[in-house]
Structures are given as structure tokens and as C-alpha cells.
Design a protein around this motif. Structure first.
Motif, PDB file in Angstrom:
ATOM      1  N   ASP A 145      -3.672   1.256  -5.270  1.00 47.73           N
ATOM      2  CA  ASP A 145      -3.673   1.509  -6.711  1.00 47.73           C
ATOM      3  C   ASP A 145      -2.310   1.989  -7.200  1.00 47.73           C
ATOM      4  N   GLU A 148      -0.030  -0.971  -7.431  1.00 44.68           N
ATOM      5  CA  GLU A 148      -0.376  -1.758  -8.619  1.00 44.68           C
ATOM      6  C   GLU A 148       0.116  -1.051  -9.890  1.00 44.68           C
ATOM      7  N   THR A 149       0.003   0.264  -9.946  1.00 42.37           N
ATOM      8  CA  THR A 149       0.508   1.024 -11.097  1.00 42.37           C
ATOM      9  C   THR A 149       2.018   0.867 -11.219  1.00 42.37           C
TER      10      THR A 149
END
Length: 180
Positions: A145, A148-149
Motif C-alpha cells: 500500500d 502504491e501511495t
């Protein structure tokens, strides 16, 4: 005659029943095969080696600083996943050894209480290994995550950062043109 009970001094913790004397605790426990003490993994392997946070929250919200923090945080999570997996494997192996030891102790007609305690240790280590596995999976998910951020942040703000950093004059702070 008064019936006074001996109480330990204030702040002292009474020794549990059946406690091992300090002189006996210093003697290493023999292994299941009776070949000497069981070798323990060094504790320093599990301790984080750096003294600072991987991504300090210092209030610096410039594009490149945020990108660096996200990259550092993701890298720290990736490094921790390897250590968590190694810890899980060691716990599982130790649980297997404890379970085997309990079986050998039962076969040798050792006191049933000791066999039960050894089985309880094996079960506790197995449960801890399962929990460590779940923590490992969570760290992997958070790392993905975070990556992806970082990509999303770059997609949204990289062009603006290139424009602003290419100017030779300073630009107003955010909110300067906002009207009350």
C-alpha cells in the motif's frame, strides 16, 4: 501471643512456589539428546539496528521529502518482513523441538506435570508463530500500500513539482490566493 505473619519487605516480590534458586538458573539446560546446552539464537538479530525512525514526521511536506519518506517507510517494512518470516520459522522449529521433547519425556516416564508444561510451551510457541505469520502478512500488505501511495503521489504532484522547482522566482505558499 500474637499471630504475626512474615511479610516480605515493601517492594519485594515473593518467590513463586517451586522457584529455581539463582545458582541453579545459571546452569545451562541440557538438550533433549543430553549432548550439552541448547544453542539459542542471538537476541541482537531481532532488535532493530538503527536508532531513528525510518520516516520521521518532521512537517516537511515538499514533494521530494514526501517521496523520500514513503520510500524509506516502504523499505523499512520490506526489511521487517524478512526478519518476521525468520522469526516465525524459528518459533515454529522451536515449537516442534519442544513437542518432540515432550514426547521423549513421556516415553521416559518423566513426571506428567513436566510433560504437560512442555506441551503447553510447544502450543504457546506454535500460537506465537501463527500470530507472527499474520503480522508478516500485514507488514507485506502495508508495504504494498505504501508503494502504491508513493506512485499515486508521484502521478498527482510530480508535474507540479517540476514546474515549481524550474522557476527562478519563489511561488506563493498554498492558500495565498484563497479569499475569506
Amino acid at each position: 501471643m500474637s499471630s504475626e505473619v512474615d511479610h516480605p519487605p515493601t517492594g519485594a516480590v515473593p518467590a513463586p512456589t517451586g522457584a529455581v534458586p539463582a545458582s541453579a538458573a545459571a546452569v545451562p539446560a541440557p538438550s533433549a539428546a543430553g549432548l550439552g546446552p541448547v544453542r539459542q539464537a542471538p537476541a541482537a538479530v531481532l532488535v532493530r539496528q538503527t536508532g531513528r525512525a525510518p520516516a520521521p514526521t518532521d512537517g516537511d511536506n515538499r514533494y521530494k521529502a514526501v517521496q523520500h519518506k514513503l520510500k524509506a517507510f516502504s523499505g523499512a517494512l520490506d526489511a521487517s518482513t524478512g526478519r518476521l518470516e525468520a522469526l516465525r520459522r524459528r518459533m515454529r522449529a522451536t515449537a516442534d523441538r519442544a513437542s518432540t521433547l515432550a514426547g521423549h519425556a513421556a516415553d521416559a516416564h518423566v513426571d506428567g506435570v513436566l510433560v504437560e508444561m512442555t506441551n503447553a510451551v510447544a502450543a504457546a510457541l506454535d500460537g506465537a508463530a501463527l500470530a507472527t505469520g499474520r503480522l508478516h502478512e500485514s507488514a507485506q500488505a502495508v508495504s504494498a500500500d505504501t508503494t502504491e501511495t508513493q506512485r499515486t503521489h508521484a502521478r498527482m504532484y510530480e508535474a507540479l513539482d517540476q514546474i515549481r522547482s524550474g522557476r527562478k522566482h519563489r511561488t506563493p505558499k498554498p492558500g495565498f490566493f484563497a479569499r475569506n
